[in-house]
Scaffold this active site. Structure first.
Site, PDB file in Angstrom:
ATOM      1  CB  ILE A 111      42.570  40.059  85.095  1.00 19.66           C
ATOM      2  CG1 ILE A 111      41.153  39.895  85.029  1.00 19.66           C
ATOM      3  CG2 ILE A 111      42.592  41.390  84.038  1.00 19.66           C
ATOM      4  CD1 ILE A 111      40.391  41.310  85.666  1.00 19.66           C
ATOM      5  CB  CYS A 112      42.367  35.576  81.945  1.00 18.05           C
ATOM      6  SG  CYS A 112      41.907  34.300  82.453  1.00 18.05           S
ATOM      7  NE  ARG A 113      34.907  34.166  77.813  1.00 19.78           N
ATOM      8  CZ  ARG A 113      34.286  32.899  78.487  1.00 19.78           C
ATOM      9  NH1 ARG A 113      34.883  32.189  79.264  1.00 19.78           N
ATOM     10  NH2 ARG A 113      33.148  33.199  78.150  1.00 19.78           N
ATOM     11  N   GLY A 148      39.416  33.378  84.925  1.00 23.07           N
ATOM     12  CA  GLY A 148      40.106  33.563  85.782  1.00 23.07           C
ATOM     13  C   GLY A 148      41.614  31.879  85.186  1.00 23.07           C
ATOM     14  CB  THR A 171      37.611  39.885  82.156  1.00 27.48           C
ATOM     15  OG1 THR A 171      38.340  40.449  82.167  1.00 27.48           O
ATOM     16  CG2 THR A 171      36.758  40.942  81.153  1.00 27.48           C
TER      17      THR A 171
END
Length: 106
Positions: free
Chosen positions: A62-64, A66, A90
């Site tokens: 996961i990141c901010r 995608g 996120t």
């Protein structure tokens, strides 16, 4: 092609014990992160391949939003690790109204 899931599916797989890494930078992670995820900034993923490989089942990334998680998942897949990116990241988790944590410690 790397597989993606949405945050609703992430809730399910996390309840089943899935391993999740967050590839954002430490300051972003401290602002808000999914409870229980491990911080592995994108730039350090290549250095952590061996450690990340030691797990049964897919590794969720996961990141901010995608984009970085998709890049990291593609890299991990190319290095023999089954990796699945979380679409929306996120931001989608928070917008969905799911619980999140703040601070540097997970």
């Amino acid at each position: 092609m790397t597989t993606e899931i949405d945050v609703d599916r992430l809730v399910v797989v996390m309840a089943e014990g899935a391993r999740v890494i967050d590839v954002r930078e430490p300051d972003e992670y401290a602002e808000a992160h999914v409870p229980g995820v491990e911080l592995v900034p994108l730039g350090t993923v290549p250095d952590n391949v061996d450690r990340l490989a030691g797990h049964d089942g897919p590794l969720y990334v996961i990141c901010r939003s995608g984009a970085r998680s998709l890049r990291a998942a593609e890299y991990l897949e190319a290095n023999g690790i089954e990796a699945i990116s979380v679409a929306g990241g996120t931001m989608a988790w928070v917008e969905r109204g799911l619980d999140y944590e703040t601070g540097a410690d997970s």
